[in-house]
Design a protein around this motif. Sequence first.
Motif, PDB file in Angstrom:
ATOM      1  N   MET A  76      36.184  42.481  45.923  1.00  0.00           N
ATOM      2  CA  MET A  76      35.526  41.190  45.731  1.00  0.00           C
ATOM      3  C   MET A  76      34.568  41.267  44.542  1.00  0.00           C
ATOM      4  N   GLY A  77      34.699  40.329  43.604  1.00  0.00           N
ATOM      5  CA  GLY A  77      33.909  40.406  42.386  1.00  0.00           C
ATOM      6  C   GLY A  77      34.410  41.529  41.503  1.00  0.00           C
ATOM      7  N   CYS A  78      35.710  41.547  41.275  1.00  0.00           N
ATOM      8  CA  CYS A  78      36.382  42.699  40.651  1.00  0.00           C
ATOM      9  C   CYS A  78      36.086  42.854  39.174  1.00  0.00           C
ATOM     10  N   ALA A  96      42.381  41.574  44.235  1.00  0.00           N
ATOM     11  CA  ALA A  96      41.143  41.561  43.459  1.00  0.00           C
ATOM     12  C   ALA A  96      40.749  40.118  43.177  1.00  0.00           C
ATOM     13  N   VAL A  97      39.524  39.764  43.534  1.00  0.00           N
ATOM     14  CA  VAL A  97      39.064  38.371  43.460  1.00  0.00           C
ATOM     15  C   VAL A  97      37.851  38.282  42.545  1.00  0.00           C
ATOM     16  N   ASP A  98      37.844  37.296  41.655  1.00  0.00           N
ATOM     17  CA  ASP A  98      36.683  37.057  40.803  1.00  0.00           C
ATOM     18  C   ASP A  98      36.690  35.590  40.381  1.00  0.00           C
ATOM     19  N   PRO A  99      35.511  34.962  40.271  1.00  0.00           N
ATOM     20  CA  PRO A  99      35.472  33.569  39.830  1.00  0.00           C
ATOM     21  C   PRO A  99      35.590  33.390  38.326  1.00  0.00           C
ATOM     22  N   ALA A 100      35.475  34.468  37.556  1.00  0.00           N
ATOM     23  CA  ALA A 100      35.427  34.376  36.099  1.00  0.00           C
ATOM     24  C   ALA A 100      36.816  34.600  35.492  1.00  0.00           C
ATOM     25  N   ARG A 101      37.374  33.550  34.922  1.00  0.00           N
ATOM     26  CA  ARG A 101      38.734  33.628  34.387  1.00  0.00           C
ATOM     27  C   ARG A 101      38.851  34.632  33.244  1.00  0.00           C
ATOM     28  N   ALA A 102      37.846  34.678  32.359  1.00  0.00           N
ATOM     29  CA  ALA A 102      37.914  35.589  31.219  1.00  0.00           C
ATOM     30  C   ALA A 102      37.979  37.041  31.671  1.00  0.00           C
ATOM     31  N   SER A 103      37.253  37.378  32.726  1.00  0.00           N
ATOM     32  CA  SER A 103      37.309  38.739  33.257  1.00  0.00           C
ATOM     33  C   SER A 103      38.682  39.051  33.817  1.00  0.00           C
ATOM     34  N   LEU A 104      39.255  38.104  34.565  1.00  0.00           N
ATOM     35  CA  LEU A 104      40.583  38.326  35.136  1.00  0.00           C
ATOM     36  C   LEU A 104      41.645  38.440  34.048  1.00  0.00           C
ATOM     37  N   GLU A 105      41.514  37.666  32.982  1.00  0.00           N
ATOM     38  CA  GLU A 105      42.471  37.768  31.886  1.00  0.00           C
ATOM     39  C   GLU A 105      42.406  39.155  31.242  1.00  0.00           C
ATOM     40  N   ARG A 130      47.142  42.319  42.994  1.00  0.00           N
ATOM     41  CA  ARG A 130      47.198  40.868  43.160  1.00  0.00           C
ATOM     42  C   ARG A 130      45.856  40.298  42.714  1.00  0.00           C
ATOM     43  N   TRP A 131      45.850  39.503  41.647  1.00  0.00           N
ATOM     44  CA  TRP A 131      44.616  38.947  41.079  1.00  0.00           C
ATOM     45  C   TRP A 131      44.441  37.512  41.532  1.00  0.00           C
ATOM     46  N   LEU A 132      43.243  37.175  42.026  1.00  0.00           N
ATOM     47  CA  LEU A 132      42.956  35.820  42.480  1.00  0.00           C
ATOM     48  C   LEU A 132      41.693  35.309  41.802  1.00  0.00           C
ATOM     49  N   GLU A 133      41.775  34.132  41.213  1.00  0.00           N
ATOM     50  CA  GLU A 133      40.591  33.489  40.659  1.00  0.00           C
ATOM     51  C   GLU A 133      39.925  32.685  41.776  1.00  0.00           C
ATOM     52  N   GLY A 134      38.695  33.015  42.090  1.00  0.00           N
ATOM     53  CA  GLY A 134      38.000  32.315  43.172  1.00  0.00           C
ATOM     54  C   GLY A 134      36.833  33.129  43.672  1.00  0.00           C
ATOM     55  N   SER A 135      36.387  32.792  44.864  1.00  0.00           N
ATOM     56  CA  SER A 135      35.244  33.495  45.444  1.00  0.00           C
ATOM     57  C   SER A 135      35.527  33.775  46.916  1.00  0.00           C
ATOM     58  N   PHE A 136      34.486  33.824  47.717  1.00  0.00           N
ATOM     59  CA  PHE A 136      34.646  34.257  49.105  1.00  0.00           C
ATOM     60  C   PHE A 136      35.558  33.322  49.897  1.00  0.00           C
ATOM     61  N   GLU A 137      35.523  32.046  49.579  1.00  0.00           N
ATOM     62  CA  GLU A 137      36.362  31.097  50.310  1.00  0.00           C
ATOM     63  C   GLU A 137      37.846  31.269  49.990  1.00  0.00           C
ATOM     64  N   THR A 138      38.160  32.020  48.941  1.00  0.00           N
ATOM     65  CA  THR A 138      39.548  32.243  48.529  1.00  0.00           C
ATOM     66  C   THR A 138      40.244  33.290  49.391  1.00  0.00           C
ATOM     67  N   ASP A 162      41.988  45.988  55.441  1.00  0.00           N
ATOM     68  CA  ASP A 162      41.444  47.123  56.187  1.00  0.00           C
ATOM     69  C   ASP A 162      40.136  47.609  55.581  1.00  0.00           C
ATOM     70  N   ALA A 163      39.882  47.261  54.338  1.00  0.00           N
ATOM     71  CA  ALA A 163      38.641  47.630  53.668  1.00  0.00           C
ATOM     72  C   ALA A 163      38.330  46.586  52.606  1.00  0.00           C
ATOM     73  N   ALA A 164      37.039  46.327  52.415  1.00  0.00           N
ATOM     74  CA  ALA A 164      36.585  45.404  51.376  1.00  0.00           C
ATOM     75  C   ALA A 164      35.486  46.086  50.576  1.00  0.00           C
ATOM     76  N   PHE A 165      35.610  46.035  49.258  1.00  0.00           N
ATOM     77  CA  PHE A 165      34.619  46.623  48.355  1.00  0.00           C
ATOM     78  C   PHE A 165      33.980  45.509  47.532  1.00  0.00           C
ATOM     79  N   MET A 166      32.675  45.639  47.321  1.00  0.00           N
ATOM     80  CA  MET A 166      31.929  44.698  46.495  1.00  0.00           C
ATOM     81  C   MET A 166      30.965  45.541  45.666  1.00  0.00           C
ATOM     82  N   THR A 167      31.425  45.934  44.484  1.00  0.00           N
ATOM     83  CA  THR A 167      30.744  46.960  43.707  1.00  0.00           C
ATOM     84  C   THR A 167      30.063  46.348  42.480  1.00  0.00           C
ATOM     85  N   GLY A 168      29.455  47.209  41.660  1.00  0.00           N
ATOM     86  CA  GLY A 168      28.816  46.739  40.442  1.00  0.00           C
ATOM     87  C   GLY A 168      27.616  45.855  40.683  1.00  0.00           C
ATOM     88  N   HIS A 169      26.953  46.029  41.839  1.00  0.00           N
ATOM     89  CA  HIS A 169      25.763  45.252  42.210  1.00  0.00           C
ATOM     90  C   HIS A 169      26.055  43.756  42.318  1.00  0.00           C
TER      91      HIS A 169
END
Length: 251
Positions: free
Chosen positions: A43-45, A63-72, A84-92, A99-106
């Motif tokens: 989350m917030g990849c 991998a989920v992130d709201p920022a399109r430029a980062s995902l590109e 699997r890349w998803l543009e969005g946030s927690f509601e996505t 089985d595991a969720a990571f939210m790294t990079g502060h």
Amino acid sequence: MWHGEYRHPRLVEVYDAERLWGWEDDFFMRVLAERTAPRVLDMGCGTGRLAIAMAGIGHEVTAVDPARASLEAARRKFGAARVRWLEGSFETVPAEAFDAAFMTGHVAEHIVTDEEWSGALHRLRGALVTDGRLVFDSRDPAGRPWREWAPDRTRRHIVLADGSVVEAWSRITSTEKDVVSVVHHYRFDDGLELTSSAAHRFRDETQLRDSLRAAGFRVNEIYGGWGREPPGLGGDGELIVIAIAEPRMLP
């Protein structure tokens, strides 16, 4: 620009050049290997460094992130096709899919209000199977990490992939209770100057434990550094959390 390092293509390039593989990535990969976790959420990849590494050793990674430029930028990297890349946030995020969720990079620090934080944790609990693990990092406010964000301490030169150099520095704009606002400045070789603003919410260990419990998690470990030191005892000024998804209460 709000969180420009993730949203502006020029600043995404700077972000990638400055944030190379480090101790924290080694730590998260070791944690991932400690228990069976075929399906992993990042989350917030950001630009996908960790997600691609996790997928590279056989995990099914979303991998989920709201920022399109980062995902590109992430999708252009070697090995990105395994993720699997998803543009969005927690509601996505789908329910009971991991089985595991990571939210790294502060990333946790950028979730400022109590309402947003509670909502994020509840959605992460919903995304995990029972006994699934949530792993995230946040700086320990006891160490007053924002003191390092003065211009004279943050001024540096970043070499990009094409050999050009970016001068960068940061400046705090406000400090209110647990929230610190900061502006990051970037000056490029071609004369372009960009700024990126952000707000950081620093929660202490008690606040983290209480909020996780309220969202349906049991705290398994909290470390103060990437060498698994206890909080506040010669660590890296971090609060690195490993929490377990408790069984859901029946209505």
